[in-house]
Design a protein around this motif. Structure first.
Motif, mmCIF file in Angstrom:
data_model
loop_
_atom_site.group_PDB
_atom_site.id
_atom_site.type_symbol
_atom_site.label_atom_id
_atom_site.label_comp_id
_atom_site.label_asym_id
_atom_site.label_seq_id
_atom_site.Cartn_x
_atom_site.Cartn_y
_atom_site.Cartn_z
ATOM 1 N N SER A 213 -13.847 -2.155 -16.931
ATOM 2 C CA SER A 213 -14.570 -3.356 -16.508
ATOM 3 C C SER A 213 -14.122 -3.737 -15.098
ATOM 4 C CB SER A 213 -14.257 -4.512 -17.468
ATOM 5 O OG SER A 213 -12.900 -4.910 -17.288
ATOM 6 N N ASN A 214 -14.774 -4.703 -14.521
ATOM 7 C CA ASN A 214 -14.361 -5.172 -13.194
ATOM 8 C C ASN A 214 -12.928 -5.690 -13.213
ATOM 9 O OD1 ASN A 214 -16.734 -4.519 -11.911
ATOM 10 N ND2 ASN A 214 -17.661 -6.533 -12.222
ATOM 11 N N ASP A 215 -12.577 -6.421 -14.270
ATOM 12 C CA ASP A 215 -11.204 -6.928 -14.384
ATOM 13 C C ASP A 215 -10.208 -5.779 -14.507
ATOM 14 O OD1 ASP A 215 -12.087 -9.493 -14.207
ATOM 15 O OD2 ASP A 215 -11.865 -9.972 -16.336
ATOM 16 N N ASP A 216 -10.582 -4.768 -15.286
ATOM 17 C CA ASP A 216 -9.712 -3.593 -15.419
ATOM 18 C C ASP A 216 -9.456 -2.966 -14.043
ATOM 19 O OD1 ASP A 216 -9.791 -3.812 -18.200
ATOM 20 O OD2 ASP A 216 -11.354 -2.284 -18.439
ATOM 21 N N ILE A 217 -10.533 -2.804 -13.288
ATOM 22 C CA ILE A 217 -10.442 -2.128 -11.985
ATOM 23 C C ILE A 217 -9.524 -2.899 -11.041
ATOM 24 C CG2 ILE A 217 -11.795 -1.588 -9.898
ATOM 25 C CD1 ILE A 217 -14.057 -0.654 -11.751
ATOM 26 N N THR A 218 -9.719 -4.208 -10.991
ATOM 27 C CA THR A 218 -8.872 -5.018 -10.112
ATOM 28 C C THR A 218 -7.407 -4.902 -10.508
ATOM 29 O OG1 THR A 218 -10.702 -6.576 -9.954
ATOM 30 C CG2 THR A 218 -8.567 -7.344 -9.180
ATOM 31 N N ALA A 219 -7.148 -4.975 -11.829
ATOM 32 C CA ALA A 219 -5.759 -4.983 -12.305
ATOM 33 C C ALA A 219 -5.083 -3.632 -12.075
ATOM 34 C CB ALA A 219 -5.724 -5.355 -13.782
ATOM 35 N N VAL A 220 -5.774 -2.554 -12.418
ATOM 36 C CA VAL A 220 -5.121 -1.242 -12.341
ATOM 37 C C VAL A 220 -4.970 -0.805 -10.876
ATOM 38 C CG1 VAL A 220 -7.109 0.356 -12.525
ATOM 39 C CG2 VAL A 220 -4.929 0.914 -13.643
ATOM 40 N N ALA A 221 -5.913 -1.208 -10.031
ATOM 41 C CA ALA A 221 -5.781 -0.893 -8.602
ATOM 42 C C ALA A 221 -4.580 -1.624 -8.009
ATOM 43 C CB ALA A 221 -7.063 -1.266 -7.850
ATOM 44 N N ALA A 222 -4.416 -2.893 -8.402
ATOM 45 C CA ALA A 222 -3.263 -3.657 -7.900
ATOM 46 C C ALA A 222 -1.960 -3.017 -8.372
ATOM 47 C CB ALA A 222 -3.345 -5.104 -8.393
ATOM 48 N N TYR A 223 -1.966 -2.536 -9.612
ATOM 49 C CA TYR A 223 -0.751 -1.920 -10.155
ATOM 50 C C TYR A 223 -0.341 -0.703 -9.321
ATOM 51 C CZ TYR A 223 2.553 0.382 -13.218
ATOM 52 O OH TYR A 223 3.691 0.975 -13.703
ATOM 53 N N PHE A 224 -1.265 0.213 -9.111
ATOM 54 C CA PHE A 224 -0.882 1.432 -8.380
ATOM 55 C C PHE A 224 -0.593 1.148 -6.907
ATOM 56 C CE2 PHE A 224 -2.728 3.615 -12.087
ATOM 57 C CZ PHE A 224 -1.638 4.414 -12.380
ATOM 58 N N ALA A 225 -1.321 0.207 -6.328
ATOM 59 C CA ALA A 225 -1.057 -0.126 -4.921
ATOM 60 C C ALA A 225 0.343 -0.693 -4.743
ATOM 61 C CB ALA A 225 -2.102 -1.127 -4.412
ATOM 62 N N SER A 226 0.861 -1.328 -5.784
ATOM 63 C CA SER A 226 2.167 -1.986 -5.646
ATOM 64 C C SER A 226 3.339 -1.057 -5.970
ATOM 65 C CB SER A 226 2.235 -3.216 -6.564
ATOM 66 O OG SER A 226 2.289 -2.820 -7.922
ATOM 67 N N ILE A 227 3.027 0.180 -6.330
ATOM 68 C CA ILE A 227 4.119 1.130 -6.558
ATOM 69 C C ILE A 227 4.736 1.483 -5.213
ATOM 70 C CG2 ILE A 227 4.672 3.500 -7.235
ATOM 71 C CD1 ILE A 227 2.690 3.231 -9.506
ATOM 72 N N GLY A 228 6.028 1.235 -5.111
ATOM 73 C CA GLY A 228 6.691 1.500 -3.846
ATOM 74 C C GLY A 228 6.923 2.979 -3.664
ATOM 75 N N VAL A 229 6.466 3.520 -2.553
ATOM 76 C CA VAL A 229 6.799 4.900 -2.232
ATOM 77 C C VAL A 229 7.750 4.877 -1.057
ATOM 78 C CG1 VAL A 229 4.723 5.935 -3.191
ATOM 79 C CG2 VAL A 229 4.706 5.117 -0.851
ATOM 80 N N ALA A 230 8.673 5.806 -1.054
ATOM 81 C CA ALA A 230 9.680 5.822 0.009
ATOM 82 C C ALA A 230 8.988 5.895 1.363
ATOM 83 C CB ALA A 230 10.602 7.014 -0.179
ATOM 84 N N PRO A 231 9.366 5.022 2.288
ATOM 85 C CA PRO A 231 8.720 5.031 3.588
ATOM 86 C C PRO A 231 8.958 6.355 4.298
ATOM 87 C CG PRO A 231 10.642 3.598 3.598
ATOM 88 C CD PRO A 231 10.446 4.045 2.188
ATOM 89 N N GLN A 232 7.941 6.821 4.979
ATOM 90 C CA GLN A 232 8.074 8.061 5.733
ATOM 91 C C GLN A 232 8.586 7.723 7.118
ATOM 92 O OE1 GLN A 232 5.661 11.118 5.099
ATOM 93 N NE2 GLN A 232 5.292 10.536 2.996
ATOM 94 N N THR A 233 9.454 8.554 7.602
ATOM 95 C CA THR A 233 9.983 8.306 8.946
ATOM 96 C C THR A 233 9.024 8.867 9.986
ATOM 97 O OG1 THR A 233 11.227 10.337 8.752
ATOM 98 C CG2 THR A 233 12.389 8.291 8.244
ATOM 99 N N GLY A 234 9.053 8.287 11.136
ATOM 100 C CA GLY A 234 8.287 8.837 12.247
ATOM 101 C C GLY A 234 6.842 8.395 12.293
ATOM 102 N N GLY A 235 6.440 7.486 11.415
ATOM 103 C CA GLY A 235 5.058 7.027 11.444
ATOM 104 C C GLY A 235 4.781 6.194 12.687
ATOM 105 N N ILE A 236 3.514 6.158 13.098
ATOM 106 C CA ILE A 236 3.198 5.343 14.251
ATOM 107 C C ILE A 236 2.987 3.901 13.805
ATOM 108 C CG2 ILE A 236 2.346 7.063 15.863
ATOM 109 C CD1 ILE A 236 -0.392 6.731 14.769
#
Ligand code: HEC
Ligand code: HEC
Length: 251
Positions: A213-236
């Motif tokens: 559902s629309n609510d599902d999409i908003t919630a699950v997208a927020a969940y994965f977006a908030s997963i911290g990935v180790a910052p990459q060095t050298g980015g602009i």
């Protein structure tokens, strides 16, 4: 109707094990779908296109996707580093023939001859993917539940059953979700619902998205977006990317 949905669900789930076994093992190829000359499949050609674009006018990929293919949430450009080469080629093909509808990537993909799509895909597939993430902190109970456990009453597996722990991706077929911009994830799920993106292997994502559902999409997208990935060095820096975007889109 329900029976059909259930059947598709079971097929999708069974197919998952099969695809994981047969498609995602060792398929980080160098773009074997390319029909071009062998030399065009080398990472050097791909690296040049990534950094400088090409003569027919494809803008440099790194302008928007980051110097290491790490992506740029501010403009909704997803990470490319470590994605399967065949997956990248398929997306470029789909942008070019409008099966995957996106106004920014359409002219860029169309400006890439088939052999160059393979070369640039090989380049990005060889860049290191991000380090393992930490669990998501957004999306509430609904986001975490969909990500981790799914909703089996509707034959919906948890996203991480295909996309791996913390959405880090599995092989070349199941792309990572961790740290992707929430807006990007939402847009992809909505695109599958209206067939504005090809259904992908075995129609798995079209089936998954159809049950959200629309609510599902908003919630699950927020969940994965908030997963911290180790910052990459050298980015602009963001400012450089933004000014680069202006160059990239208005040459
Ligand atoms: C002007 C900015 C810009 C440039 C330059 C650009 N891209 Fe993109 N790219 C985007 C955006 C924005 C998206 C998200 C499209 C969507 O929402 O479907 C995207 C999506 C993609 C995807 C889909 C990734 C996925 O996970 O499905 C691929 C593959 C891709 N781009 C490859 C490239 C390559 C290769 C180049 C260089 C030849 C390039 N892009 C140049 C902005 C850009
Ligand atoms: C049965 C296996 C399966 C499950 C479960 C699954 N996915 Fe996927 N997902 C895939 C496959 C395969 C692809 C690649 C699609 C393609 O090649 O076009 C994909 C791609 C995606 C993409 C596109 C990533 C990108 O870089 O563009 C997003 C976003 C996504 N899935 C979100 C989800 C979410 C959210 C869930 C849970 C609600 C989920 N998926 C559950 C198999 C699955």
């Amino acid at each position: 109707m329900l029976a059909v949905i259930g059947l598709v669900g079971l097929m999708a789930i069974e197919a998952r094990a099969q695809t994981a076994a047969t498609l995602s093992t060792g398929t980080r190829s160098t773009g074997t779908r390319s029909t071009g000359t062998p030399s065009t499949g080398t990472p050097d050609v791909g690296a040049t296109i990534a950094q400088k674009g090409n003569a027919p006018g494809a803008a440099p990929c790194t302008t928007c996707h980051g110097v290491r293919g790490e992506g740029n949430a501010a403009i909704g450009a997803p990470r490319l580093a470590g994605l399967g080469a065949s997956y990248i080629v398929e997306q470029l093909d789909a942008f070019a023939d409008k099966q995957r509808e996106n106004a920014i990537m359409l002219p860029i993909a169309q400006a890439l001859p088939v052999a160059e799509r393979a070369a640039v895909a090989a380049h990005f597939s060889r860049l290191p993917p991000p380090e393992a993430g930490v669990p998501g902190t957004a999306g509430g109970n609904l986001g975490a539940k969909l990500a981790l456990r799914g909703r089996w009453s509707e034959k919906l597996p948890g996203c991480e059953q295909c996309h791996g722990p913390e959405g880090m991706g599995v092989g070349a077929v199941f792309p990572p979700l961790a740290g992707l911009p929430a807006h990007y994830i939402e847009a992809q799920l909505r695109a599958w619902k209206i067939a504005a993106r090809p259904p992908g292997p075995l129609g798995l994502m079209a089936a998954v998205a159809g049950r959200l559902s629309n609510d599902d999409i908003t919630a699950v997208a927020a969940y994965f977006a908030s997963i911290g990935v180790a910052p990459q060095t050298g980015g602009i820096k963001a400012g450089a990317i933004k000014s680069g975007v202006v160059r990239g889109t208005t040459p």
